[in-house]
Design an enzyme around this catalytic site. Structure first.
Site, PDB file in Angstrom:
ATOM      1  N   TYR A 148       0.817  -1.216   0.000  1.00  0.00           N
ATOM      2  CA  TYR A 148       0.000   0.000   0.000  1.00  0.00           C
ATOM      3  C   TYR A 148       0.853   1.270   0.000  1.00  0.00           C
ATOM      4  O   TYR A 148       0.356   2.359  -0.240  1.00  0.00           O
ATOM      5  CB  TYR A 148      -0.943   0.031   1.216  1.00  0.00           C
ATOM      6  CG  TYR A 148      -1.979  -1.089   1.244  1.00  0.00           C
ATOM      7  CD1 TYR A 148      -2.122  -1.958   0.161  1.00  0.00           C
ATOM      8  CD2 TYR A 148      -2.805  -1.274   2.336  1.00  0.00           C
ATOM      9  CE1 TYR A 148      -3.048  -2.978   0.178  1.00  0.00           C
ATOM     10  CE2 TYR A 148      -3.739  -2.298   2.361  1.00  0.00           C
ATOM     11  CZ  TYR A 148      -3.860  -3.144   1.279  1.00  0.00           C
ATOM     12  OH  TYR A 148      -4.784  -4.150   1.305  1.00  0.00           O
ATOM     13  N   LYS A 197       3.685 -15.445   2.702  1.00  0.00           N
ATOM     14  CA  LYS A 197       3.630 -16.221   1.459  1.00  0.00           C
ATOM     15  C   LYS A 197       5.076 -16.519   1.077  1.00  0.00           C
ATOM     16  O   LYS A 197       5.566 -16.155   0.002  1.00  0.00           O
ATOM     17  CB  LYS A 197       2.902 -15.389   0.386  1.00  0.00           C
ATOM     18  CG  LYS A 197       2.528 -16.151  -0.858  1.00  0.00           C
ATOM     19  CD  LYS A 197       1.409 -17.147  -0.659  1.00  0.00           C
ATOM     20  CE  LYS A 197       1.177 -17.926  -1.936  1.00  0.00           C
ATOM     21  NZ  LYS A 197       0.288 -19.085  -1.745  1.00  0.00           N
ATOM     22  N   ASP A 253      -4.853  -6.620   6.291  1.00  0.00           N
ATOM     23  CA  ASP A 253      -6.076  -5.904   5.925  1.00  0.00           C
ATOM     24  C   ASP A 253      -7.197  -6.915   5.667  1.00  0.00           C
ATOM     25  O   ASP A 253      -8.316  -6.810   6.192  1.00  0.00           O
ATOM     26  CB  ASP A 253      -5.769  -5.081   4.661  1.00  0.00           C
ATOM     27  CG  ASP A 253      -6.907  -4.157   4.260  1.00  0.00           C
ATOM     28  OD1 ASP A 253      -7.864  -4.030   5.040  1.00  0.00           O
ATOM     29  OD2 ASP A 253      -6.833  -3.578   3.165  1.00  0.00           O
TER      30      ASP A 253
END
Ligand code: NAD
Length: 363
Positions: A148, A197, A253
């Site tokens: 972001y 990940k 988020d």
């Protein structure tokens, strides 16, 4: 002499002033019982600041907040369709205030607890046997880095429109978030799960490396890792397995909203944003609910629990925080509910009645 703390209070817009009033009522009662005192300073932010000063957050408001031990906030914003605040350019709208204060105070760790109350089990959308086990977890989301905040662009490459977003973390950003997660685990059931990940992303592999290093300083805390796709499934299948979930900005988020919805009652969920001192900004997860503002029917529990988190994480008044959480459970057990969590056979109460009942139940 009893300890005194400086608390900034952002009442904000919509239901903000009503729900903050009840949280302050509970704070006053609990501080008297546990022998510390709170000195409140009001801070304008959001729509009410626009009305007074033309901007959602003034320099003075930021400076006042910086001088506090912690800030308790209600909510800001209005009805986007009807409020004149939304005719202003985006950086002058109410929500710019919250982004501005997070940046100015360097609030890089967002805490979102998700807990299933025995009494509200019926609202839980999970399978009955999963809900019966209950859950009490907290997501620690890195808030100021990652995708972001990375460089982005959209341009034509060889005549084909192409968009790029950049996911970047350095070891310092990861370390400070990991330390927060482990410190929080020490005040809870002492288990941290890092969600990433790492089978694909370099940034995730750095998260693993740095968090593993940090974990060595916390031998009492059990440390585990989980891939984000698996975590999304596990939250629905067996949320009871989690205590503290640590993760980067975008994964956090998404997962924190998933964790919120499985509780079935967003009006009950507190949140906090912390920096690398003890300072934090504490607020309910919900918004300013303009549809019910001024009617004395909003649920103040998320704000009251946010005040409890403030006592625990910024002021180290853990016993007083426990007392607030226990009082909320007791009131629910007695069958008292605001409209949003009402069910058959319960007694419907107003915002201020709920605050009074929680004060009465403080041990
Ligand atoms: P919202 O959370 O304010 O309301 C969604 C629904 O939940 C409404 O029906 C509302 O009545 C209900 N609700 C919310 N809190 C409640 C409570 N404590 N008790 C009972 N019912 C409650 O979300 P929205 O309608 O999307 O947003 C309204 C405004 O709030 C917007 O201006 C938005 O930008 C702002 N907002 C602010 C914050 C914040 O201050 N951090 C967060 C989210 C939204």
């Amino acid at each position: 002499m009893s300890k005194e703390y400086k608390i900034g209070v952002i009442r904000g817009d919509g239901i903000g002033p009503e729900i903050v009033k009840e949280a302050v009522k509970v704070l006053d009662a609990v501080s008297a019982k546990y022998d510390f005192s709170l000195k409140y300073t009001d801070i304008d932010m959001g729509g009410c600041s626009i009305d007074k000063y033309g901007v959602p957050l003034t320099e003075e408001a930021v400076e006042t907040a910086k001088a506090m031990d912690a800030v308790l906030m209600g909510s800001i914003g209005g009805d986007a369709k009807t409020s004149p605040w939304y005719k202003l350019e985006p950086q002058k709208r109410p929500e710019a205030g919250i982004l501005g204060i997070r940046k100015a105070l360097n609030l890089f760790a967002n805490l979102r607890p998700a807990m299933l109350y025995e009494e509200l089990k019926n609202a839980c959308p999970l399978k009955e046997e999963t809900a019966d086990k209950g859950f009490d977890l907290i997501i620690v989301r890195e808030l100021t880095g990652g995708l972001y905040f990375g460089e982005r662009s959209t341009k034509a490459i060889d005549g084909i429109e192409t968009a790029v977003d950049t996911l970047s973390y350095n070891e310092n950003e990861i370390r400070r978030a990991a330390i927060k997660a482990f410190d929080i685990a020490m005040k809870r059931r002492k288990a941290v799960t890092l969600v990433d990940k790492a089978n694909v992303l370099d940034s995730s592999r750095l998260w693993r490396k740095v968090t593993e290093e940090v974990s060595k300083d916390y031998p009492e805390v059990a440390f585990d890792v989980m891939l984000v796709d698996n975590c999304a499934m596990q939250l629905v299948k067996d949320p009871a397995q989690f205590d503290v979930v640590l993760t980067e900005n975008m994964f956090g988020d998404i997962l924190s909203d998933e964790a919120a919805i499985i509780t079935g009652s967003i009006g009950m969920l507190p949140s906090a944003s912390l920096n690398d001192t003890k300072f934090g900004l504490y607020e309910p997860s919900g918004g300013s609910a303009p549809d019910i503002a001024g009617k004395n029917i909003a649920n103040p529990i998320a704000t009251i629990l946010s005040a409890g988190m403030m006592l625990r994480y910024s002021l180290d008044q853990d016993k007083a925080a426990d007392a607030i959480e226990d009082a909320v459970k007791k009131v629910l057990k007695e069958g008292c509910r605001t409209g949003d969590i009402m069910s058959d056979g319960c007694k419907k109460v107003n915002t201020d009645e709920m605050g009074d009942l929680i004060v009465k139940c403080l041990a």
